[in-house]
Design a protein around this motif. Structure first.
Motif, PDB file in Angstrom:
ATOM      1  N   HIS A  11      -2.875 -29.816  14.792  1.00  0.00           N
ATOM      2  CA  HIS A  11      -4.337 -29.633  14.799  1.00  0.00           C
ATOM      3  C   HIS A  11      -5.125 -29.867  15.920  1.00  0.00           C
ATOM      4  N   ALA A  12      -4.802 -31.194  16.652  1.00  0.00           N
ATOM      5  CA  ALA A  12      -5.617 -31.876  17.514  1.00  0.00           C
ATOM      6  C   ALA A  12      -5.480 -30.832  18.632  1.00  0.00           C
ATOM      7  N   ALA A  13      -3.993 -30.624  19.137  1.00  0.00           N
ATOM      8  CA  ALA A  13      -3.692 -29.693  20.119  1.00  0.00           C
ATOM      9  C   ALA A  13      -4.327 -28.462  20.206  1.00  0.00           C
ATOM     10  N   VAL A  14      -4.190 -27.657  19.142  1.00  0.00           N
ATOM     11  CA  VAL A  14      -4.646 -26.109  18.995  1.00  0.00           C
ATOM     12  C   VAL A  14      -6.546 -26.342  19.046  1.00  0.00           C
ATOM     13  N   ASP A  15      -7.038 -27.240  18.355  1.00  0.00           N
ATOM     14  CA  ASP A  15      -8.441 -27.009  18.474  1.00  0.00           C
ATOM     15  C   ASP A  15      -9.021 -27.668  19.774  1.00  0.00           C
ATOM     16  N   LEU A  16      -8.187 -28.398  20.526  1.00  0.00           N
ATOM     17  CA  LEU A  16      -8.319 -28.953  21.973  1.00  0.00           C
ATOM     18  C   LEU A  16      -9.132 -27.562  22.809  1.00  0.00           C
ATOM     19  N   TYR A  17      -8.581 -26.295  22.410  1.00  0.00           N
ATOM     20  CA  TYR A  17      -8.825 -24.967  23.110  1.00  0.00           C
ATOM     21  C   TYR A  17     -10.088 -24.527  22.718  1.00  0.00           C
ATOM     22  N   GLN A  18     -10.346 -24.891  21.586  1.00  0.00           N
ATOM     23  CA  GLN A  18     -11.924 -24.264  20.974  1.00  0.00           C
ATOM     24  C   GLN A  18     -12.926 -25.109  21.867  1.00  0.00           C
ATOM     25  N   GLY A  19     -12.618 -26.547  22.168  1.00  0.00           N
ATOM     26  CA  GLY A  19     -13.392 -27.511  22.623  1.00  0.00           C
ATOM     27  C   GLY A  19     -13.428 -27.131  24.283  1.00  0.00           C
ATOM     28  N   ALA A  77      -3.009 -20.039  22.249  1.00  0.00           N
ATOM     29  CA  ALA A  77      -4.118 -20.541  22.385  1.00  0.00           C
ATOM     30  C   ALA A  77      -4.072 -21.375  23.819  1.00  0.00           C
ATOM     31  N   GLY A  78      -3.172 -22.337  24.214  1.00  0.00           N
ATOM     32  CA  GLY A  78      -3.274 -22.820  25.568  1.00  0.00           C
ATOM     33  C   GLY A  78      -3.111 -21.917  26.837  1.00  0.00           C
ATOM     34  N   ALA A  79      -2.343 -21.051  26.611  1.00  0.00           N
ATOM     35  CA  ALA A  79      -2.060 -20.046  27.662  1.00  0.00           C
ATOM     36  C   ALA A  79      -3.157 -19.340  28.038  1.00  0.00           C
ATOM     37  N   PHE A 137     -11.174 -31.236  19.737  1.00  0.00           N
ATOM     38  CA  PHE A 137     -12.349 -30.985  20.097  1.00  0.00           C
ATOM     39  C   PHE A 137     -12.944 -32.077  21.157  1.00  0.00           C
ATOM     40  N   ALA A 138     -13.089 -33.310  20.707  1.00  0.00           N
ATOM     41  CA  ALA A 138     -13.563 -34.492  21.373  1.00  0.00           C
ATOM     42  C   ALA A 138     -12.896 -34.891  22.811  1.00  0.00           C
ATOM     43  N   SER A 139     -11.667 -34.518  22.654  1.00  0.00           N
ATOM     44  CA  SER A 139     -10.802 -34.786  23.935  1.00  0.00           C
ATOM     45  C   SER A 139     -10.894 -33.814  24.809  1.00  0.00           C
ATOM     46  N   ALA A 140     -11.497 -32.562  24.593  1.00  0.00           N
ATOM     47  CA  ALA A 140     -11.382 -31.609  25.443  1.00  0.00           C
ATOM     48  C   ALA A 140     -12.411 -31.759  26.623  1.00  0.00           C
ATOM     49  N   PRO A 141     -13.801 -32.129  26.745  1.00  0.00           N
ATOM     50  CA  PRO A 141     -14.488 -32.642  27.831  1.00  0.00           C
ATOM     51  C   PRO A 141     -13.727 -33.663  28.583  1.00  0.00           C
ATOM     52  N   VAL A 142     -13.295 -34.598  27.893  1.00  0.00           N
ATOM     53  CA  VAL A 142     -12.518 -35.851  28.645  1.00  0.00           C
ATOM     54  C   VAL A 142     -11.354 -35.301  29.562  1.00  0.00           C
ATOM     55  N   LEU A 143     -10.506 -34.322  29.184  1.00  0.00           N
ATOM     56  CA  LEU A 143      -9.531 -33.830  29.736  1.00  0.00           C
ATOM     57  C   LEU A 143      -9.778 -32.798  30.742  1.00  0.00           C
ATOM     58  N   VAL A 144     -10.519 -31.825  30.232  1.00  0.00           N
ATOM     59  CA  VAL A 144     -11.101 -30.662  30.938  1.00  0.00           C
ATOM     60  C   VAL A 144     -12.110 -30.908  32.261  1.00  0.00           C
ATOM     61  N   THR A 145     -13.109 -31.623  31.867  1.00  0.00           N
ATOM     62  CA  THR A 145     -13.871 -32.048  32.873  1.00  0.00           C
ATOM     63  C   THR A 145     -13.567 -32.820  34.195  1.00  0.00           C
ATOM     64  N   PRO A 162      -1.114 -29.490  26.878  1.00  0.00           N
ATOM     65  CA  PRO A 162      -1.170 -30.182  25.561  1.00  0.00           C
ATOM     66  C   PRO A 162      -0.736 -29.414  24.583  1.00  0.00           C
ATOM     67  N   ALA A 163      -0.741 -27.783  24.756  1.00  0.00           N
ATOM     68  CA  ALA A 163      -0.269 -27.047  23.591  1.00  0.00           C
ATOM     69  C   ALA A 163       1.244 -26.983  23.684  1.00  0.00           C
ATOM     70  N   VAL A 164       1.926 -27.139  24.710  1.00  0.00           N
ATOM     71  CA  VAL A 164       3.365 -27.275  24.562  1.00  0.00           C
ATOM     72  C   VAL A 164       3.832 -28.470  23.876  1.00  0.00           C
ATOM     73  N   LEU A 165       3.093 -29.672  24.181  1.00  0.00           N
ATOM     74  CA  LEU A 165       3.407 -31.084  23.640  1.00  0.00           C
ATOM     75  C   LEU A 165       2.930 -30.940  22.036  1.00  0.00           C
ATOM     76  N   GLY A 166       1.700 -30.580  21.867  1.00  0.00           N
ATOM     77  CA  GLY A 166       1.587 -30.180  20.422  1.00  0.00           C
ATOM     78  C   GLY A 166       2.614 -29.389  19.590  1.00  0.00           C
TER      79      GLY A 166
END
Length: 377
Positions: A11-19, A77-79, A137-145, A162-166
């Motif tokens: 769930h964390a992996a897929v919602d990362l892409y919403q964030g 989602a990740g692609a 969601f929370a990890s998205a800006p930490v990773l993306v920015t 992250p999608a592949v690992l998830g």
């Protein structure tokens, strides 16, 4: 085998892409010169297709077991997000982000069904599953920015990792579910009626909540000045949601789901107002408070929806965990248009109205099987 941790990781992996989509916004503005309406259109792309097809995936998972859909949807989602940063036109960017939304839509109904089985009716366990998504969601800006700040939008293909690992982490839980012989009809009680009026009111509550949260996530980084300040604002928003998710599950054990939901939305009203009115860095406090209040009922929405529709838990999970959450993105272009016509502060102030509507409508909902009783607030 306790499958909740693995499902929460997925769930964390897929919602990362919403964030990740809101985290992309400042870079789309800086590198491509997109305006408020254009970037809100990108946010819309992540939610429009998801909003349309999510009920379809819910109905499919009510009829057939589809555990394989969970890892596949993660990769999709990740692609989509990975491709969105390297396309050379607005249309292609929009379509790539829409593909990511399709992956998110496909993930939620089946994952909610499996989480219901694994949680065995525990509000706390279900909150841990929901927490996984919130942490994504929370990890998205930490990773993306930091990634895009150093290498620009051209580095976005790395975001597929992250999608592949998830997907790999979730595979054992998916295989266990596939071999258990437990279909959706085993997860849904054969007795009890579907309470569509209550489910409809709950869905509207979540839609109002979604408008507020998606509006904040799309524009709070720009509102706080972009750059490092904007990244901090997004992290505070998403991390506050993680705290609220866990808090909501524990409060539900003590006070009940509906009372917890009503109190949370009552608290969201002054919190969102504080984001708009508080001076300078004090706004961060209210960003955190808004997120906690908006996320405290998050996992409770899922279990309430499934209890209102005991014969259609896939549909209920798809709507409460996905559709009604993502549909708030449909209002993002309106918020962007108000920001361009007036100011961004004025646009965010409009979100207070939707917090009030969520609280008022939550007062019309009762615990399943306890109609006619009052939960307070």
């Amino acid at each position: 085998m306790n499958r909740i941790p693995m499902l929460a990781a997925g769930h964390a992996a897929v919602d990362l892409y919403q964030g990740a989509v809101p985290a992309l916004v400042p870079f789309l503005v800086a590198e491509r010169g997109y305006g408020y309406v254009a970037v809100s259109g990108v946010v819309l792309a992540a939610t429009l297709l998801s909003s349309i097809v999510q009920p379809v995936f819910g109905m499919l998972t009510d009829r057939w077991r589809m555990p394989w859909l969970i890892p596949v949807s993660m990769v999709v989602a990740g692609a989509g997000v990975a491709a969105g940063g390297v396309t050379d036109s607005y249309v292609l960017t929009w379509l790539a982000v829409a593909l990511s939304g399709l992956g998110v839509a496909a993930y939620h109904p089946e994952s909610a069904r499996l989480a219901r089985i694994a949680s065995e009716g525990s509000h706390v366990r279900m909150s841990w599953f929901s927490l996984g998504g919130t942490l994504g969601f929370a990890s998205a800006p930490v990773l993306v920015t930091p990634l895009l700040a150093v290498w620009g939008l051209g580095a976005s293909p790395l975001l597929v990792v992250p999608a592949v690992l998830g997907a790999l982490v979730t595979l054992p839980a998916v295989r266990a579910a596939a071999g258990s012989g437990q279909g959706v009809r085993a997860a849904a009680p054969v007795t009890g009626r579907d309470d569509w009026p209550s489910f409809t009111r709950l869905t509207l509550v979540i839609v109002f909540r979604s408008v507020v949260y998606v509006g904040l996530s799309a524009f709070v980084a720009l509102y706080m000045g972009g750059g490092a300040a904007g990244a901090v604002a997004l992290f505070v928003l998403f991390a506050g949601g993680a705290a609220g998710t866990v808090l909501g599950g524990r409060l539900a054990v003590r006070w009940g789901r509906v009372r917890t939901m009503r109190l949370a939305y009552a608290a969201a009203i002054p919190a969102v107002a504080g984001v708009v009115l508080a001076p300078g860095s004090f706004a961060y406090v209210f960003i955190a408070a808004s997120s906690i209040a908006l996320y405290a009922p998050f996992s409770l929405h899922v279990t309430l929806g499934q209890d209102f529709l005991p014969r259609r838990v896939g549909t209920a999970g798809g709507v409460t965990l996905g559709l009604a959450v993502s549909v708030g993105g449909l209002a993002s272009p309106v918020v962007g248009a108000i920001a361009e016509a007036a100011t961004l502060r004025t646009a965010l102030a409009c979100l207070i109205v939707f917090a009030v509507l969520a609280w008022l409508l939550s007062r019309t909902i009762e615990e399943p099987g306890r109609e006619g009783t009052s939960a307070g607030w």
